[in-house]
Design an enzyme around this catalytic site. Structure first.
Site, mmCIF file in Angstrom:
data_model
loop_
_atom_site.group_PDB
_atom_site.id
_atom_site.type_symbol
_atom_site.label_atom_id
_atom_site.label_comp_id
_atom_site.label_asym_id
_atom_site.label_seq_id
_atom_site.Cartn_x
_atom_site.Cartn_y
_atom_site.Cartn_z
ATOM 1 N N LYS A 63 7.905 2.318 33.698
ATOM 2 C CA LYS A 63 9.287 1.937 34.039
ATOM 3 C C LYS A 63 9.331 1.384 35.464
ATOM 4 O O LYS A 63 9.901 0.325 35.713
ATOM 5 C CB LYS A 63 10.198 3.156 33.947
ATOM 6 C CG LYS A 63 11.556 2.977 34.616
ATOM 7 C CD LYS A 63 12.450 4.180 34.480
ATOM 8 C CE LYS A 63 12.228 5.221 35.507
ATOM 9 N NZ LYS A 63 12.864 4.951 36.815
ATOM 10 N N ASN A 64 8.676 2.083 36.390
ATOM 11 C CA ASN A 64 8.805 1.713 37.807
ATOM 12 C C ASN A 64 7.976 0.509 38.198
ATOM 13 O O ASN A 64 8.040 0.054 39.336
ATOM 14 C CB ASN A 64 8.478 2.922 38.691
ATOM 15 C CG ASN A 64 9.540 3.994 38.544
ATOM 16 O OD1 ASN A 64 10.598 3.746 37.961
ATOM 17 N ND2 ASN A 64 9.259 5.181 39.037
ATOM 18 N N CYS B 134 22.669 9.302 43.991
ATOM 19 C CA CYS B 134 22.484 9.581 42.576
ATOM 20 C C CYS B 134 22.210 11.081 42.459
ATOM 21 O O CYS B 134 22.416 11.834 43.407
ATOM 22 C CB CYS B 134 21.321 8.773 42.023
ATOM 23 S SG CYS B 134 19.736 9.380 42.583
ATOM 24 N N ARG C 144 20.862 7.897 48.303
ATOM 25 C CA ARG C 144 19.744 6.945 48.153
ATOM 26 C C ARG C 144 19.968 5.836 49.191
ATOM 27 O O ARG C 144 20.483 4.778 48.892
ATOM 28 C CB ARG C 144 19.708 6.369 46.738
ATOM 29 C CG ARG C 144 19.497 7.388 45.642
ATOM 30 C CD ARG C 144 18.158 8.105 45.675
ATOM 31 N NE ARG C 144 17.000 7.312 45.309
ATOM 32 C CZ ARG C 144 16.576 7.127 44.066
ATOM 33 N NH1 ARG C 144 17.258 7.626 43.069
ATOM 34 N NH2 ARG C 144 15.511 6.418 43.806
ATOM 35 N N ASP D 96 7.988 12.381 41.283
ATOM 36 C CA ASP D 96 8.503 12.274 39.910
ATOM 37 C C ASP D 96 7.819 13.241 38.956
ATOM 38 O O ASP D 96 8.330 13.508 37.872
ATOM 39 C CB ASP D 96 8.319 10.844 39.391
ATOM 40 C CG ASP D 96 9.155 9.862 40.176
ATOM 41 O OD1 ASP D 96 8.937 8.640 40.026
ATOM 42 O OD2 ASP D 96 10.009 10.309 40.953
ATOM 43 N N ARG E 182 16.393 7.062 30.062
ATOM 44 C CA ARG E 182 16.229 6.042 31.103
ATOM 45 C C ARG E 182 14.748 5.749 31.313
ATOM 46 O O ARG E 182 14.388 4.633 31.710
ATOM 47 C CB ARG E 182 16.836 6.537 32.420
ATOM 48 C CG ARG E 182 18.344 6.613 32.415
ATOM 49 C CD ARG E 182 18.840 6.992 33.798
ATOM 50 N NE ARG E 182 18.100 6.244 34.794
ATOM 51 C CZ ARG E 182 17.870 6.694 36.026
ATOM 52 N NH1 ARG E 182 18.335 7.869 36.392
ATOM 53 N NH2 ARG E 182 17.185 5.975 36.882
HETATM 54 C C1 EPZ Z 1 11.062 4.826 43.723
HETATM 55 O O1 EPZ Z 1 12.370 5.057 44.165
HETATM 56 C C2 EPZ Z 1 11.056 5.262 42.275
HETATM 57 N N1 EPZ Z 1 12.007 4.449 41.506
HETATM 58 C C3 EPZ Z 1 11.435 6.734 42.172
HETATM 59 O O2 EPZ Z 1 11.329 7.112 40.805
HETATM 60 C C4 EPZ Z 1 10.448 7.555 42.978
HETATM 61 O O3 EPZ Z 1 10.836 8.908 42.943
HETATM 62 C C5 EPZ Z 1 10.424 7.047 44.425
HETATM 63 O O4 EPZ Z 1 10.122 5.635 44.443
HETATM 64 C C6 EPZ Z 1 9.399 7.760 45.278
HETATM 65 O O5 EPZ Z 1 8.135 7.580 44.726
HETATM 66 C C7 EPZ Z 1 11.627 3.211 41.108
HETATM 67 O O6 EPZ Z 1 10.539 2.763 41.397
HETATM 68 C C8 EPZ Z 1 12.631 2.438 40.302
HETATM 69 P P1 EPZ Z 1 11.721 5.344 48.080
HETATM 70 P P2 EPZ Z 1 12.815 4.461 45.618
HETATM 71 O O7 EPZ Z 1 12.452 4.179 48.665
HETATM 72 O O8 EPZ Z 1 12.160 3.166 45.856
HETATM 73 C C9 EPZ Z 1 14.101 7.289 51.662
HETATM 74 C C10 EPZ Z 1 12.020 8.024 38.786
HETATM 75 O O9 EPZ Z 1 12.166 9.214 38.496
HETATM 76 N N2 EPZ Z 1 14.632 5.936 51.923
HETATM 77 O O10 EPZ Z 1 10.231 5.327 48.098
HETATM 78 O O11 EPZ Z 1 14.296 4.533 45.692
HETATM 79 C C11 EPZ Z 1 14.640 7.853 50.354
HETATM 80 O O12 EPZ Z 1 15.901 8.465 50.536
HETATM 81 C C12 EPZ Z 1 12.524 7.511 40.110
HETATM 82 O O13 EPZ Z 1 11.421 7.169 38.082
HETATM 83 C C13 EPZ Z 1 15.393 5.721 53.065
HETATM 84 O O14 EPZ Z 1 15.651 6.634 53.844
HETATM 85 O O15 EPZ Z 1 12.201 5.564 46.578
HETATM 86 C C14 EPZ Z 1 13.578 8.859 49.960
HETATM 87 O O16 EPZ Z 1 13.825 10.073 50.656
HETATM 88 C C15 EPZ Z 1 13.333 8.541 40.861
HETATM 89 N N3 EPZ Z 1 15.876 4.468 53.316
HETATM 90 C C16 EPZ Z 1 12.284 8.234 50.516
HETATM 91 O O17 EPZ Z 1 12.690 7.209 51.440
HETATM 92 C C17 EPZ Z 1 15.617 3.412 52.469
HETATM 93 O O18 EPZ Z 1 16.068 2.281 52.754
HETATM 94 C C18 EPZ Z 1 11.426 7.570 49.432
HETATM 95 O O19 EPZ Z 1 12.275 6.676 48.740
HETATM 96 C C19 EPZ Z 1 14.851 3.654 51.308
HETATM 97 C C20 EPZ Z 1 14.365 4.923 51.061
#
Ligand code: EPZ
Length: 423
Positions: free
Chosen positions: A28-29, A122, A127, A312, A404
């Site tokens: 998915k990701n 979410c 997020r 995840d 999802r």
């Molecule tokens: C991706 O989300 C995945 N989703 C998530 O999978 C996964 O848990 C996550 O990466 C971490 O591996 C998809 O790929 C669609 P991040 P993403 O930006 O990109 C903080 C699932 O279950 N952050 O790496 O949103 C954020 O709050 C989903 O399939 C900021 O502070 O994750 C988090 O604490 C859930 N500012 C950390 O970074 C930003 O601008 C990691 O988030 C962006 C992120």
């Protein structure tokens, strides 16, 4: 399966061992950012091994809203991004899929002006998207954020930049790579996310003519090219679905054979199952997985950016710890509230205490059936895993979360001998 959210529940009769062979779905990701990136190709791209998921359908709906055509033939998705009519994503579509922010990099590179609402948070907590927006601003995008709406425009030109991410954000790394592919000049991303889905996106963009080096490492360099052309691409297997199915096998004392996995993507997951006493043999893209009668507890699981243990997989592995012999300490370092499944696991008889980012699980000899409700995608998966091991008939509500990210999950488990029905 329609793109709408299916509201329903699973009824699971637990306590049965599983057996047989299972093929792991496409990631998915990996699919979501690649569908967004296809907007840059102005033609027909063909994606193989594309999972049938509500999040994927939501992405196809966004592409169709923009004016593209998208059709599915089994697990092949064909998107034609030649014609576009709109440069906005309405809030209704943004709210159907939280990660729609991944469209921003592609849309601003294609349209020079983009409007989209952005969902605040979410089920996992806020997020934030500050890293996405700051990076795009450094690349020449003017962005105003008011009333939950993003209004982005390029007054001069989209150009390369040296971007140091304070957090190795997966989504921010993807948005920057996509926007940089056709920007003027070179973009260097420092502290980039290293997930396999980043490498898969880079492979697709490279097939479209992009010039990217270092994907999968902490420094990624993108030399902008004038245009990209369509390409065909096979999506990598979903490592989190693989970890979930391994959890199901482990808690039911089963022997399962896996097809279409990439062992190197499971580098931080396989040792945890081996620590529990599982015997795992990988040959090519296949894996044999043998579970002991009684699992040993994995002691400590800390979620980290790749190649660390993936956040995840925390929820499914908590169901394993819940029936393992001994104590397991979880530390959830990635998201603020990713223990929504704990209260429901406790209703199934698990012994878990949460203190902030730490959860302590005392393995129980056995879980007992109950009615439980899922609150997020991976939490739903952990409840299914736990119900498979609980004696008696459990009901799991909120499976729209599960759909999802897990394709036909009840059919996959039934084919392995599980007693699970969707109502
Ligand atoms: C991706 O989300 C995945 N989703 C998530 O999978 C996964 O848990 C996550 O990466 C971490 O591996 C998809 O790929 C669609 P991040 P993403 O930006 O990109 C903080 C699932 O279950 N952050 O790496 O949103 C954020 O709050 C989903 O399939 C900021 O502070 O994750 C988090 O604490 C859930 N500012 C950390 O970074 C930003 O601008 C990691 O988030 C962006 C992120």
């Amino acid at each position: 399966m329609k793109g709408c959210m299916v509201v329903g529940k699973f009824v699971v009769e637990g306590g049965r061992t599983l057996q047989g062979e299972v093929r792991v779905q496409g990631s998915k990701n990996s699919t979501l950012p690649i569908l967004a990136a296809s907007l840059l190709c102005r033609g027909e791209s063909v994606l193989y091994n594309c999972p049938q998921l509500t999040d994927v359908e939501a992405s196809l709906t966004i592409l169709r809203y923009i004016g593209c055509t998208a059709r599915r033939e089994g697990d092949v998705v064909i998107v034609d991004t030649g014609c576009v009519e709109r440069n906005d994503i309405p809030s209704a579509l943004m709210h159907r899929m939280r990660s729609s922010i991944i469209f921003l990099g592609a849309m601003i590179a294609r349209f020079d002006r983009v409007k989209m609402s952005f969902p605040g948070g979410c089920e996992l907590g806020p997020r934030p998207i500050d890293l996405h927006l700051n990076a795009l601003r450094e690349m020449g995008v003017e962005i105003s954020e008011e009333h939950g709406e993003l209004d982005c425009c390029i007054t001069d030109r989209l150009h390369g930049a040296n971007i140091a991410l304070t957090i190795p954000s997966v989504g921010a790394t993807e948005n920057i790579m996509i926007a940089a592919a056709t920007a003027e000049g070179t973009t260097i991303i420092s502290n980039a996310a290293r997930e396999p889905e980043i490498t898969d996106l880079a492979d697709y963009l490279t097939a479209c003519g992009a010039k990217i080096s270092g994907a999968g490492e902490s420094t990624v360099i993108i030399d902008g090219v004038a245009r990209l052309h369509p390409a065909s691409h096979a999506i990598i297997p979903d490592r989190i679905v693989a970890a979930t199915l391994m959890s199901a096998a482990a808690v039911t004392g089963s022997d399962i054979r896996f097809k279409s996995i990439i062992p190197s993507h499971l580098g931080s997951i396989l040792p945890v199952f081996r620590e529990c006493g599982c015997d795992i043999q990988c040959v090519g893209d296949g894996m044999s997985f043998h579970s002991p009668y009684r699992l040993r507890s994995p002691k400590l699981i800390r979620t980290m950016p790749y190649p660390g243990f993936p956040t995840d997989a925390q929820a499914p592995l908590m169901s394993v710890a819940a029936v393992a012999d001994g104590l397991t300490v979880f530390v959830e370092n990635m998201f603020e509230s990713r223990y929504g499944h704990v209260s429901e696991l406790c209703r199934l008889g698990a012994d878990i205490r949460v203190e902030g980012r730490v959860a302590v699980v005392a393995g129980a000899r056995r879980l007992l059936s109950a009615r439980v409700r899922a609150r997020d995608l991976r939490g739903a998966a952990s409840l299914v895993v736990a119900a498979l091991s609980a004696r008696g008939v459990s009901e799991i509500e909120g499976i729209e979360y599960l759909e999802r990210g897990y394709e036909d999950f009840e059919l996959v488990l039934s084919a392995l001998g599980a007693e699970i029905k969707k109502l």
